[in-house]
Design a protein around this motif. Sequence first.
Motif, short mmCIF file in Angstrom:
data_model
loop_
_atom_site.label_atom_id
_atom_site.label_comp_id
_atom_site.label_asym_id
_atom_site.label_seq_id
_atom_site.Cartn_x
_atom_site.Cartn_y
_atom_site.Cartn_z
N ALA A 42 -5.37 -71.70 -114.59
CA ALA A 42 -4.80 -70.16 -112.73
C ALA A 42 -3.11 -71.26 -112.92
O ALA A 42 -3.66 -72.34 -113.28
N SER B 184 -7.35 -66.11 -117.12
CA SER B 184 -7.75 -64.87 -117.49
C SER B 184 -6.67 -63.81 -117.60
O SER B 184 -6.38 -63.15 -118.41
N CYS C 134 -0.98 -71.06 -109.74
CA CYS C 134 -0.08 -70.80 -108.15
C CYS C 134 1.10 -70.78 -107.72
O CYS C 134 1.51 -72.18 -108.41
N PRO D 295 -5.62 -66.23 -111.81
CA PRO D 295 -6.67 -66.91 -112.63
C PRO D 295 -6.27 -67.32 -113.54
O PRO D 295 -5.65 -66.43 -114.19
#
Length: 140
Positions: A53, A46, A55, A44
């Motif tokens: 975010a 954070s 990935c 995420p």
Amino acid sequence: MPADTVVEQAVRARMIASAPRMETVPATLRYARRDPFAVQMAFPASATLAGTAVCWTFSRELLEAGVRAPAGLGDVRIRPYGDDRTVLEFHAGEGVAMVHLSTPELRRFLGRAESLVPRGCEHLHLDLDQDVARLLRDAH
């Protein structure tokens, strides 16, 4: 079963920093039948320095190998760390992110992925016609 069947598992990743302590951050492992050779690990906003975010996508085979012995030469490298931890290294232009994950959690995730698409049967879940159509559409 529908072609978009997915296995997701929340994990606690311990970020390795230059400071003596490790920060624990949430992450999600994801495996989808429609992309049977790949695993995704999402962090995420954070959990990242940029506040967005992130990935990472890498092969299921790399994750399986890295749980047992050092594996990977490119942007993602995985290796065991003791009996109960696995280290994932994510290499990017901005630097390297290293996280520790629980090896039993990774094995549980891989077992769930194996139940969804057995190793060696990935090709049975590819939709080559759809992929070619998408490539041709995107080429225009």
